[in-house]
Scaffold this active site. Structure first.
Site, PDB file in Angstrom:
ATOM      1  N   ILE A  50     -22.269  13.418 -29.916  1.00  0.00           N
ATOM      2  CA  ILE A  50     -22.054  12.071 -28.856  1.00  0.00           C
ATOM      3  C   ILE A  50     -21.212  11.158 -30.015  1.00  0.00           C
ATOM      4  O   ILE A  50     -22.004  10.707 -30.705  1.00  0.00           O
ATOM      5  CB  ILE A  50     -23.368  11.079 -29.020  1.00  0.00           C
ATOM      6  N   ASP A  96     -35.667   8.921 -39.732  1.00  0.00           N
ATOM      7  CA  ASP A  96     -33.634   9.219 -39.442  1.00  0.00           C
ATOM      8  C   ASP A  96     -33.984   8.304 -38.168  1.00  0.00           C
ATOM      9  O   ASP A  96     -32.594   8.297 -38.634  1.00  0.00           O
ATOM     10  CB  ASP A  96     -34.711  11.086 -38.834  1.00  0.00           C
ATOM     11  N   LYS A 120     -30.580   5.987 -39.113  1.00  0.00           N
ATOM     12  CA  LYS A 120     -29.165   5.864 -37.973  1.00  0.00           C
ATOM     13  C   LYS A 120     -29.104   4.487 -37.316  1.00  0.00           C
ATOM     14  O   LYS A 120     -28.152   3.797 -36.938  1.00  0.00           O
ATOM     15  CB  LYS A 120     -29.632   6.466 -36.665  1.00  0.00           C
ATOM     16  N   GLY A 138     -28.924  19.886 -33.256  1.00  0.00           N
ATOM     17  CA  GLY A 138     -28.328  21.020 -33.519  1.00  0.00           C
ATOM     18  C   GLY A 138     -27.118  20.928 -34.164  1.00  0.00           C
ATOM     19  O   GLY A 138     -25.843  20.420 -33.748  1.00  0.00           O
TER      20      GLY A 138
END
Ligand code: HSE
Length: 431
Positions: A137, A202, A206, A304
């Site tokens: 994104i 995690d 971010k 991914g």
């Protein structure tokens, strides 16, 4: 005539392999669309003999990452090793060697961004990190460029694919936490140590990066209140559904009326009809409210191989275009510094879901509600199903109250003899 540039890759595993694949497969397209001929000239790997998805010419692979960052034929270094060291040292060396750097590594940007950006500025080179947050994104670009005219007011994110996958599968198929974690790992979007996914680290890394870009404020990882999903059970998911909510691991960065910043990552009950409640499986989403644009939602694959590689390649193309056209360095909001103070979590106000595990006896509810009343916590609804000789879950949803009052109440309630397990608290959010 296409401009030729040498790319050096630090790491050729899951994401690095995807980057090499996109650069090689997309070679002609990038020449045609951008006039750029991007050649992977060096790639540092741990094991030369491991079979790989992409074939690279002989001599490109090395086990020495220093050979990548020192190679005079490499102009752009892309790092996808993860972790703070040795990534930090290698990136500093690449920048000092005058190379542009692209990284997918949120840990190094969240912890060492100041140092890296300072050296990049001294050297007049670019440091890009689109892939470090929400994989494919383009959220960094959207905040930096698309929303530059706005003062951002709030940002709510589902920033971790692994936990969103686990919670979605638990909700939709009723599987156990362990089974669903195993599936997330098999699909390749969990961290090497999945504790960082589960405990909110995690997502917090971010959020540190997003808060810096959206609010211009340097927030340290330790300042982000963090709570993981490991205590959420299938019964909470069922109660949430009964109450009209969905449980998500939510990252929140919000400007308060007195110009302070709330930054927190924790499981949250959100109304089932809210847009963020519909984000399923490993997908990520960020809902941003800007003063001019209003609400915008960014949605896509946040983890991914190819989604993350897609963001790395877009940064590579961006810096390559500037290098070949002699354009200016990328504008970035890292160095903008508004120094908004972080709100201590005790002052944060939300509503709460409580799951008390209590003996099924007369007077239990009265004692619990008495404590909530003395802490000025008002009750919205109560659920208790069935009868038991032993313990039962007693669910209470509350109206808004400060975290400090909630913690005091829970500490007192957990000392009652008929309360048999530490109370589970889930904050209720209305993005
Ligand atoms: N482990 C992360 C996730 C992916 O599950 O979203 C990389 O940031």
């Amino acid at each position: 005539m296409a401009h030729q540039l040498g790319i050096g890759l630090l790491g050729l595993g899951n994401v690095g392999g995807g980057v090499a694949h996109l650069l090689i497969e997309g070679r002609d397209r990038l020449i045609e669309r951008r006039g750029l001929q991007l050649e992977v000239r060096r790639a540092a790997v741990r094991d030369l003999s491991r079979p790989r998805r992409v074939e690279l010419p002989p001599g490109v692979l090395t086990t020495d990452p220093g050979a990548v960052v020192d190679d005079p034929d490499v102009q752009i270094v892309a790092e996808q090793m993860g972790g703070i060291e040795p990534a930090r040292t290698l990136l500093l060396r690449a920048l000092r060697n005058g190379k542009d750097v692209v990284t997918a590594n949120k840990a190094v940007i969240a912890a060492c961004g100041d140092e890296l950006f300072q050296v990049a500025a001294q050297q007049g080179v670019d440091l890009m990190f689109e892939a470090s947050v929400c994989g494919g994104i383009p959220i960094i670009r959207s905040l930096t460029e698309g929303l530059v005219a706005n003062r951002i007011q709030s940002l709510y994110g589902i920033l971790n694919g692994t936990t969103n996958y686990i919670l979605t599968r638990m909700t939709e198929e009723g599987g156990t936490f362990e089974e669903m974690l195993g599936q997330a790992q098999a699909k390749g979007f969990a961290e090497p140590d999945p504790t960082f996914d589960i405990d909110g680290t995690d997502a917090a890394q971010k959020l540190v990066i997003l808060a810096r870009i959206a609010f211009g404020s340097a927030v340290r990882l330790e300042q982000v209140f963090r709570e993981g999903i490991d205590r959420i059970g299938s019964q909470d998911i069922a109660f949430a559904r009964e109450l009209g909510y969905t449980i998500k691991l939510l990252a929140v960065a919000k400007l308060t009326q007195d110009s302070r910043l709330e930054v927190r990552v924790h499981p949250a009950m959100i109304q089932a009809q809210a847009l963020l409640a519909s984000i399923r499986n490993e997908f990520n989403a960020v809902e941003v409210v800007g003063d001019a644009v209003g609400t915008q939602v960014f949605y896509g694959r946040g983890a991914g191989q190819l989604p993350t590689a897609s963001a790395v390649v877009s940064d590579i193309v961006d810096v390559a275009s500037r290098r070949s056209g002699g354009g200016r360095r990328a504008e970035n909001d890292w160095t903008r510094e508004e120094r908004l103070p972080v709100v201590p979590v005790e002052e944060v106000v939300t509503s709460y879901y409580f799951r008390f595990v209590v003996l099924d006896q007369p007077g239990v509810l009265a004692q619990i509600t008495q404590i909530l009343a003395t802490e000025q916590i008002s009750i919205e609804s109560v659920i208790q199903h069935g009868r038991s000789e032993d313990t039962v879950p007693l669910i209470i949803m509350t109206h808004e109250a400060p975290e400090r009052a909630m913690r005091r109440a829970v500490a007192r309630i957990d000392r009652l003899s008929m309360v048999r397990e530490p109370t589970l608290v889930i904050r209720v959010e209305r993005p």
